[in-house]
Design a protein around this motif. Structure first.
Motif, short mmCIF file in Angstrom:
data_model
loop_
_atom_site.label_atom_id
_atom_site.label_comp_id
_atom_site.label_asym_id
_atom_site.label_seq_id
_atom_site.Cartn_x
_atom_site.Cartn_y
_atom_site.Cartn_z
N PRO A 39 12.01 -0.97 -9.60
CA PRO A 39 13.40 -0.95 -9.14
C PRO A 39 13.62 -1.76 -7.86
CG PRO A 39 12.62 1.30 -9.53
CD PRO A 39 11.46 0.38 -9.72
N LEU A 40 12.60 -1.81 -6.98
CA LEU A 40 12.76 -2.62 -5.76
C LEU A 40 12.86 -4.10 -6.08
CD1 LEU A 40 10.39 -0.88 -3.20
CD2 LEU A 40 12.87 -0.98 -3.15
N ILE A 41 12.02 -4.60 -6.98
CA ILE A 41 12.08 -6.01 -7.34
C ILE A 41 13.37 -6.31 -8.10
CG2 ILE A 41 10.97 -7.85 -8.69
CD1 ILE A 41 9.67 -7.20 -5.95
N HIS A 58 0.83 -1.20 0.00
CA HIS A 58 0.00 0.00 0.00
C HIS A 58 0.87 1.26 0.00
CE1 HIS A 58 -3.18 2.81 0.93
NE2 HIS A 58 -2.49 3.23 1.97
N GLN A 59 1.90 1.30 0.81
CA GLN A 59 2.74 2.48 0.89
C GLN A 59 3.50 2.71 -0.40
OE1 GLN A 59 4.91 1.63 4.47
NE2 GLN A 59 3.47 2.76 5.73
N ILE A 60 3.92 1.66 -1.07
CA ILE A 60 4.64 1.82 -2.33
C ILE A 60 3.68 2.22 -3.44
CG2 ILE A 60 5.88 0.54 -4.11
CD1 ILE A 60 7.28 -0.95 -1.88
N ALA A 61 2.50 1.66 -3.46
CA ALA A 61 1.56 1.91 -4.55
C ALA A 61 0.91 3.28 -4.47
CB ALA A 61 0.49 0.82 -4.56
N ASP A 62 0.78 3.82 -3.29
CA ASP A 62 0.08 5.09 -3.12
C ASP A 62 1.06 6.26 -3.25
OD1 ASP A 62 -1.40 7.26 -2.36
OD2 ASP A 62 -1.95 6.47 -0.38
N THR A 122 4.44 1.56 -9.98
CA THR A 122 5.46 0.87 -10.76
C THR A 122 6.80 1.59 -10.71
OG1 THR A 122 3.72 0.06 -12.21
CG2 THR A 122 5.96 -0.11 -13.04
N SER A 123 6.78 2.91 -10.60
CA SER A 123 8.01 3.69 -10.55
C SER A 123 8.88 3.32 -9.36
CB SER A 123 7.70 5.19 -10.48
OG SER A 123 7.00 5.59 -11.63
#
Length: 106
Positions: free
Chosen positions: A38-40, A7-11, A33-34
């Protein structure tokens, strides 16, 4: 905890703070996605040299090494699995969030 991470990454309003030094003007917040891509990519890099010919398929063989996100939604759309988290694969969270490197090591 896994849902909160996604949630924190997507928002974009509560995403990841990034300091822009090239063509930017200081701190800004990115999400979706931005940030997730890069995290994955970094998780794959941490996992080391691939032991299989197609390392992207490793996660499908080790889904128990991922945190399956089962609640939450991005928006309303059809079919529902593209926008609503649920058990197994779904649109918003894929197969889930990393729980260590096992799913990415072959």
């Amino acid at each position: 905890m896994a849902w909160m991470w996604v949630h924190q990454i997507a928002d974009p309003a509560a995403g990841v703070a990034v300091y822009q030094t090239y063509g930017g003007s200081g701190w800004t917040v990115y999400g979706g996605t931005s940030v997730a891509s890069p995290l994955i990519a970094a998780v794959y890099a941490d996992a080391g040299t691939p032991t299989t010919s197609y390392p992207v398929t490793d996660v499908y063989n080790h889904t128990s090494a991922l945190n399956d996100v089962t609640t939450g939604a991005t928006t309303t759309c059809s079919p529902a699995y593209l926008c609503t988290a649920g058990a197994g694969y779904d649109g918003p969270t894929g197969l889930g969030t990393p729980n260590g490197l096992t799913a990415f090591t072959g």
